[in-house]
Design a protein around this motif. Structure first.
Motif, short mmCIF file in Angstrom:
data_model
loop_
_atom_site.label_atom_id
_atom_site.label_comp_id
_atom_site.label_asym_id
_atom_site.label_seq_id
_atom_site.Cartn_x
_atom_site.Cartn_y
_atom_site.Cartn_z
N PRO A 91 15.92 63.83 64.58
CA PRO A 91 16.94 64.78 65.04
C PRO A 91 18.29 64.64 64.35
O PRO A 91 18.91 65.65 63.99
CB PRO A 91 17.05 64.46 66.54
CG PRO A 91 15.72 63.90 66.90
CD PRO A 91 15.26 63.14 65.71
N GLU A 92 18.77 63.41 64.17
CA GLU A 92 20.10 63.21 63.60
C GLU A 92 20.16 63.68 62.14
O GLU A 92 21.15 64.27 61.71
CB GLU A 92 20.50 61.74 63.69
CG GLU A 92 20.64 61.21 65.10
CD GLU A 92 19.34 60.65 65.66
OE1 GLU A 92 19.39 60.00 66.72
OE2 GLU A 92 18.27 60.85 65.04
N CYS A 94 18.25 66.02 60.81
CA CYS A 94 18.16 67.48 60.82
C CYS A 94 19.48 68.11 61.20
O CYS A 94 19.91 69.12 60.61
CB CYS A 94 17.05 67.92 61.76
SG CYS A 94 15.39 67.50 61.19
N SER A 95 20.15 67.54 62.18
CA SER A 95 21.46 68.04 62.58
C SER A 95 22.45 67.93 61.43
O SER A 95 23.24 68.86 61.18
CB SER A 95 21.96 67.26 63.80
OG SER A 95 23.26 67.66 64.16
N HIS A 96 22.40 66.82 60.71
CA HIS A 96 23.27 66.60 59.56
C HIS A 96 23.05 67.69 58.51
O HIS A 96 24.00 68.27 57.98
CB HIS A 96 22.97 65.22 58.98
CG HIS A 96 23.85 64.80 57.85
ND1 HIS A 96 23.92 63.51 57.40
CD2 HIS A 96 24.71 65.50 57.03
CE1 HIS A 96 24.77 63.42 56.40
NE2 HIS A 96 25.25 64.63 56.15
N LYS A 98 21.84 70.70 58.85
CA LYS A 98 22.31 72.01 59.30
C LYS A 98 23.82 72.12 59.17
O LYS A 98 24.35 73.17 58.79
CB LYS A 98 21.88 72.23 60.75
CG LYS A 98 20.38 72.41 60.92
CD LYS A 98 19.97 72.44 62.39
CE LYS A 98 18.47 72.47 62.54
NZ LYS A 98 18.04 72.41 63.97
N LYS A 99 24.52 71.02 59.45
CA LYS A 99 25.98 71.02 59.38
C LYS A 99 26.49 71.22 57.96
O LYS A 99 27.60 71.74 57.76
CB LYS A 99 26.54 69.72 59.95
CG LYS A 99 26.44 69.62 61.46
CD LYS A 99 26.96 68.29 61.96
CE LYS A 99 26.84 68.18 63.47
NZ LYS A 99 27.30 66.85 63.97
N GLU A 104 18.21 76.59 58.42
CA GLU A 104 17.36 76.04 59.47
C GLU A 104 15.88 76.31 59.21
O GLU A 104 15.02 75.56 59.69
CB GLU A 104 17.77 76.61 60.83
CG GLU A 104 19.14 76.15 61.29
CD GLU A 104 19.43 76.52 62.73
OE1 GLU A 104 18.46 76.82 63.47
OE2 GLU A 104 20.60 76.51 63.12
N GLU A 109 12.27 69.36 62.51
CA GLU A 109 12.52 68.13 63.26
C GLU A 109 11.20 67.45 63.63
O GLU A 109 10.26 68.11 64.11
CB GLU A 109 13.32 68.44 64.52
CG GLU A 109 13.78 67.22 65.27
CD GLU A 109 14.73 67.55 66.41
OE1 GLU A 109 14.47 67.09 67.54
OE2 GLU A 109 15.73 68.27 66.15
#
Length: 251
Positions: A91-92, A94-96, A98-99, A104, A109
Protein backbone atom coordinates in the motif's frame (compact mmCIF):
# COMPACT_ATOMS: atom_id res chain seq x y z
CA UNK A 1 15.94 -18.33 -25.01
CA UNK A 2 14.84 -21.91 -24.33
CA UNK A 3 12.49 -22.88 -21.53
CA UNK A 4 14.35 -23.81 -18.36
CA UNK A 5 16.61 -20.76 -18.53
CA UNK A 6 16.37 -17.47 -16.67
CA UNK A 7 18.58 -14.41 -17.15
CA UNK A 8 19.23 -12.64 -13.85
CA UNK A 9 20.54 -9.08 -13.81
CA UNK A 10 21.62 -7.55 -10.51
CA UNK A 11 20.67 -3.90 -10.83
CA UNK A 12 22.40 -3.08 -7.55
CA UNK A 13 21.35 -2.96 -3.89
CA UNK A 14 18.12 -5.03 -3.69
CA UNK A 15 17.22 -4.54 -7.35
CA UNK A 16 17.01 -7.34 -9.91
CA UNK A 17 15.68 -7.89 -13.40
CA UNK A 18 14.59 -11.32 -14.61
CA UNK A 19 14.28 -12.09 -18.31
CA UNK A 20 12.18 -15.19 -18.97
CA UNK A 21 12.44 -17.69 -21.81
CA UNK A 22 9.50 -15.89 -23.47
CA UNK A 23 11.33 -12.56 -23.33
CA UNK A 24 9.28 -10.95 -20.56
CA UNK A 25 11.23 -8.73 -18.16
CA UNK A 26 10.26 -8.54 -14.50
CA UNK A 27 12.04 -6.13 -12.19
CA UNK A 28 12.09 -6.08 -8.41
CA UNK A 29 13.04 -2.85 -6.62
CA UNK A 30 14.96 -1.21 -9.48
CA UNK A 31 17.32 1.41 -8.05
CA UNK A 32 19.06 3.22 -10.88
CA UNK A 33 19.59 6.77 -9.69
CA UNK A 34 21.77 8.81 -7.37
CA UNK A 35 18.78 9.95 -5.34
CA UNK A 36 20.33 8.78 -2.07
CA UNK A 37 22.94 11.52 -2.28
CA UNK A 38 20.36 13.88 -0.82
CA UNK A 39 20.43 11.65 2.27
CA UNK A 40 24.22 12.01 2.43
CA UNK A 41 24.85 8.46 1.23
CA UNK A 42 28.10 7.89 -0.70
CA UNK A 43 27.82 5.64 -3.75
CA UNK A 44 30.54 3.04 -4.28
CA UNK A 45 30.01 2.99 -8.04
CA UNK A 46 29.84 6.01 -10.30
CA UNK A 47 27.65 4.41 -12.99
CA UNK A 48 24.83 1.91 -13.36
CA UNK A 49 24.77 -1.04 -15.73
CA UNK A 50 21.63 0.31 -17.36
CA UNK A 51 19.75 3.59 -17.38
CA UNK A 52 16.00 3.66 -16.62
CA UNK A 53 15.38 5.66 -19.80
CA UNK A 54 16.73 2.76 -21.89
CA UNK A 55 15.69 -0.27 -19.87
CA UNK A 56 12.98 -2.65 -21.05
CA UNK A 57 10.49 -3.90 -18.48
CA UNK A 58 7.03 -5.45 -18.51
CA UNK A 59 6.28 -5.76 -14.79
CA UNK A 60 7.79 -4.09 -11.72
CA UNK A 61 7.42 -5.45 -8.19
CA UNK A 62 8.23 -3.27 -5.20
CA UNK A 63 8.94 -4.77 -1.78
CA UNK A 64 8.44 -1.67 0.38
CA UNK A 65 8.45 2.12 0.40
CA UNK A 66 12.09 2.88 1.25
CA UNK A 67 13.86 5.21 -1.14
CA UNK A 68 16.29 2.55 -2.41
CA UNK A 69 13.40 0.18 -3.19
CA UNK A 70 10.62 2.52 -4.31
CA UNK A 71 12.79 5.12 -6.02
CA UNK A 72 10.83 7.76 -7.88
CA UNK A 73 13.93 8.97 -9.77
CA UNK A 74 14.15 5.48 -11.26
CA UNK A 75 10.46 4.66 -11.64
CA UNK A 76 9.31 7.84 -13.37
CA UNK A 77 11.69 7.56 -16.36
CA UNK A 78 11.45 3.77 -16.40
CA UNK A 79 7.67 3.83 -16.69
CA UNK A 80 7.80 6.64 -19.23
CA UNK A 81 10.10 4.51 -21.40
CA UNK A 82 7.80 1.50 -21.01
CA UNK A 83 4.24 2.84 -21.32
CA UNK A 84 2.64 -0.62 -21.07
CA UNK A 85 4.56 -1.66 -17.95
CA UNK A 86 2.64 -2.20 -14.72
CA UNK A 87 3.74 -1.85 -11.10
CA UNK A 88 2.81 -4.06 -8.15
CA UNK A 89 3.57 -3.28 -4.54
CA UNK A 90 2.39 -2.81 -0.95
CA UNK A 91 0.00 0.00 0.00
CA UNK A 92 2.65 2.57 0.93
CA UNK A 93 4.57 2.13 -2.33
CA UNK A 94 1.38 2.38 -4.37
CA UNK A 95 0.32 5.52 -2.54
CA UNK A 96 3.76 7.01 -3.19
CA UNK A 97 3.51 6.30 -6.91
CA UNK A 98 0.09 7.90 -7.18
CA UNK A 99 1.35 11.03 -5.42
CA UNK A 100 4.12 11.49 -7.99
CA UNK A 101 1.68 11.28 -10.87
CA UNK A 102 1.84 7.70 -12.08
CA UNK A 103 -1.53 6.64 -13.49
CA UNK A 104 -3.65 4.55 -11.13
CA UNK A 105 -4.39 2.22 -14.05
CA UNK A 106 -0.77 1.10 -13.99
CA UNK A 107 -0.56 0.53 -10.23
CA UNK A 108 -1.75 -2.65 -8.49
CA UNK A 109 -1.79 -2.92 -4.72
CA UNK A 110 -0.64 -6.27 -3.38
CA UNK A 111 -1.70 -7.86 -0.11
CA UNK A 112 0.24 -10.45 1.87
CA UNK A 113 0.18 -13.89 0.20
CA UNK A 114 -1.45 -12.33 -2.83
CA UNK A 115 -1.48 -14.78 -5.78
CA UNK A 116 -0.95 -13.31 -9.24
CA UNK A 117 -0.72 -14.92 -12.66
CA UNK A 118 0.79 -12.77 -15.40
CA UNK A 119 1.93 -14.04 -18.80
CA UNK A 120 2.33 -17.56 -17.47
CA UNK A 121 4.30 -16.40 -14.40
CA UNK A 122 3.01 -17.14 -10.92
CA UNK A 123 3.85 -14.52 -8.27
CA UNK A 124 3.11 -14.65 -4.55
CA UNK A 125 3.93 -11.95 -2.02
CA UNK A 126 5.81 -13.37 0.97
CA UNK A 127 6.01 -12.06 4.52
CA UNK A 128 8.96 -9.82 5.40
CA UNK A 129 9.53 -8.29 8.81
CA UNK A 130 9.53 -4.49 8.80
CA UNK A 131 12.98 -3.03 9.47
CA UNK A 132 11.57 0.29 10.75
CA UNK A 133 10.42 1.32 14.20
CA UNK A 134 7.38 2.81 12.47
CA UNK A 135 5.69 -0.03 10.64
CA UNK A 136 5.41 0.03 6.88
CA UNK A 137 4.50 -3.03 4.85
CA UNK A 138 7.44 -5.16 3.67
CA UNK A 139 7.24 -8.12 1.28
CA UNK A 140 9.46 -10.64 -0.36
CA UNK A 141 8.33 -12.27 -3.60
CA UNK A 142 8.10 -15.84 -4.84
CA UNK A 143 8.20 -16.25 -8.62
CA UNK A 144 7.37 -19.46 -10.46
CA UNK A 145 8.74 -18.93 -13.95
CA UNK A 146 7.62 -22.45 -14.93
CA UNK A 147 9.68 -24.37 -14.16
CA UNK A 148 12.23 -22.15 -12.35
CA UNK A 149 11.28 -21.09 -8.83
CA UNK A 150 12.81 -17.96 -7.28
CA UNK A 151 12.40 -16.29 -3.90
CA UNK A 152 13.77 -12.81 -3.25
CA UNK A 153 13.61 -11.80 0.39
CA UNK A 154 13.54 -8.03 -0.01
CA UNK A 155 14.54 -6.21 3.15
CA UNK A 156 13.53 -8.27 6.16
CA UNK A 157 14.57 -7.64 9.74
CA UNK A 158 17.42 -9.31 11.57
CA UNK A 159 16.29 -11.80 14.19
CA UNK A 160 15.01 -14.44 11.77
CA UNK A 161 14.03 -16.81 14.60
CA UNK A 162 11.29 -14.41 15.69
CA UNK A 163 9.32 -14.73 12.45
CA UNK A 164 10.69 -17.73 10.55
CA UNK A 165 7.39 -19.56 11.09
CA UNK A 166 5.76 -16.97 8.80
CA UNK A 167 8.10 -18.09 6.00
CA UNK A 168 7.15 -21.77 6.31
CA UNK A 169 5.33 -21.91 2.99
CA UNK A 170 8.14 -20.49 0.88
CA UNK A 171 10.76 -22.56 2.73
CA UNK A 172 8.95 -25.70 1.58
CA UNK A 173 8.85 -24.76 -2.13
CA UNK A 174 12.01 -26.59 -3.30
CA UNK A 175 13.44 -23.38 -4.71
CA UNK A 176 15.90 -23.18 -7.54
CA UNK A 177 17.13 -19.71 -6.59
CA UNK A 178 17.23 -17.81 -3.33
CA UNK A 179 18.16 -14.13 -3.48
CA UNK A 180 18.88 -13.05 0.07
CA UNK A 181 19.77 -9.84 1.90
CA UNK A 182 23.07 -10.30 3.77
CA UNK A 183 23.81 -6.80 5.05
CA UNK A 184 22.54 -6.11 8.56
CA UNK A 185 22.87 -2.33 8.29
CA UNK A 186 19.59 -0.53 9.07
CA UNK A 187 18.28 -3.67 10.83
CA UNK A 188 18.31 -5.90 7.75
CA UNK A 189 19.01 -9.61 7.65
CA UNK A 190 22.73 -10.13 8.25
CA UNK A 191 25.12 -12.90 7.18
CA UNK A 192 24.32 -15.30 10.03
CA UNK A 193 20.55 -15.10 9.59
CA UNK A 194 20.91 -15.22 5.80
CA UNK A 195 22.95 -18.41 6.14
CA UNK A 196 20.30 -19.96 8.42
CA UNK A 197 17.57 -19.13 5.92
CA UNK A 198 19.66 -20.60 3.09
CA UNK A 199 20.08 -23.83 5.05
CA UNK A 200 16.35 -24.06 5.71
CA UNK A 201 15.46 -23.48 2.05
CA UNK A 202 18.30 -25.54 0.55
CA UNK A 203 18.13 -23.86 -2.90
CA UNK A 204 20.03 -24.96 -5.98
CA UNK A 205 21.83 -21.60 -5.94
CA UNK A 206 21.86 -18.61 -3.61
CA UNK A 207 22.63 -15.03 -4.65
CA UNK A 208 23.51 -12.56 -1.88
CA UNK A 209 22.35 -8.96 -2.27
CA UNK A 210 21.91 -5.58 -0.60
CA UNK A 211 25.58 -4.65 -0.41
CA UNK A 212 28.22 -2.93 -2.58
CA UNK A 213 26.07 0.13 -3.17
CA UNK A 214 26.82 2.61 -0.37
CA UNK A 215 30.10 3.22 1.42
CA UNK A 216 28.18 3.70 4.66
CA UNK A 217 26.18 0.46 4.35
CA UNK A 218 27.92 -2.53 2.80
CA UNK A 219 29.54 -5.83 3.77
CA UNK A 220 32.09 -8.32 2.45
CA UNK A 221 29.95 -11.21 1.07
CA UNK A 222 32.62 -13.63 2.25
CA UNK A 223 31.18 -13.12 5.74
CA UNK A 224 27.96 -14.69 4.47
CA UNK A 225 29.78 -17.55 2.76
CA UNK A 226 31.75 -18.29 5.92
CA UNK A 227 28.49 -18.71 7.85
CA UNK A 228 27.16 -21.31 5.41
CA UNK A 229 27.48 -25.04 5.86
CA UNK A 230 30.38 -26.32 3.69
CA UNK A 231 27.90 -28.24 1.50
CA UNK A 232 26.13 -24.98 0.58
CA UNK A 233 29.14 -22.79 -0.15
CA UNK A 234 29.53 -24.10 -3.70
CA UNK A 235 25.98 -22.97 -4.46
CA UNK A 236 26.73 -19.30 -3.89
CA UNK A 237 26.71 -17.14 -7.01
CA UNK A 238 28.50 -13.87 -6.30
CA UNK A 239 27.53 -11.29 -8.89
CA UNK A 240 29.61 -8.26 -9.63
CA UNK A 241 27.69 -5.02 -9.25
CA UNK A 242 25.40 -4.73 -12.29
CA UNK A 243 26.33 -8.18 -13.64
CA UNK A 244 24.12 -10.74 -15.38
CA UNK A 245 23.90 -14.47 -14.77
CA UNK A 246 22.15 -17.09 -16.92
CA UNK A 247 20.59 -19.80 -14.80
CA UNK A 248 19.97 -23.12 -16.51
CA UNK A 249 17.65 -25.58 -14.85
CA UNK A 250 19.53 -28.65 -13.70
CA UNK A 251 22.90 -26.91 -13.69
Amino acid sequence: MKKGKLLIHWLGQGGFAFTTSSGKVIMVDPFLSFSARKDNMTYIHSTFSISPEKAKVDYIFLTHDHSDHTDEETLLPLLKANPKARVFGPPESCSHLKKIGISEERIFEVNLEHHLHIDGIKVISVYAECTDDNWITHYGYFFDFDPIKVYITGDTKKGLHKYVDKLKWVIEQKLDILIVCINEGFNNLGPEDAAKLTALINPRIVIPMHYDCFVENTIDPQKFIDQLKPSLRSRVVLLEYGAKYLYKLGK
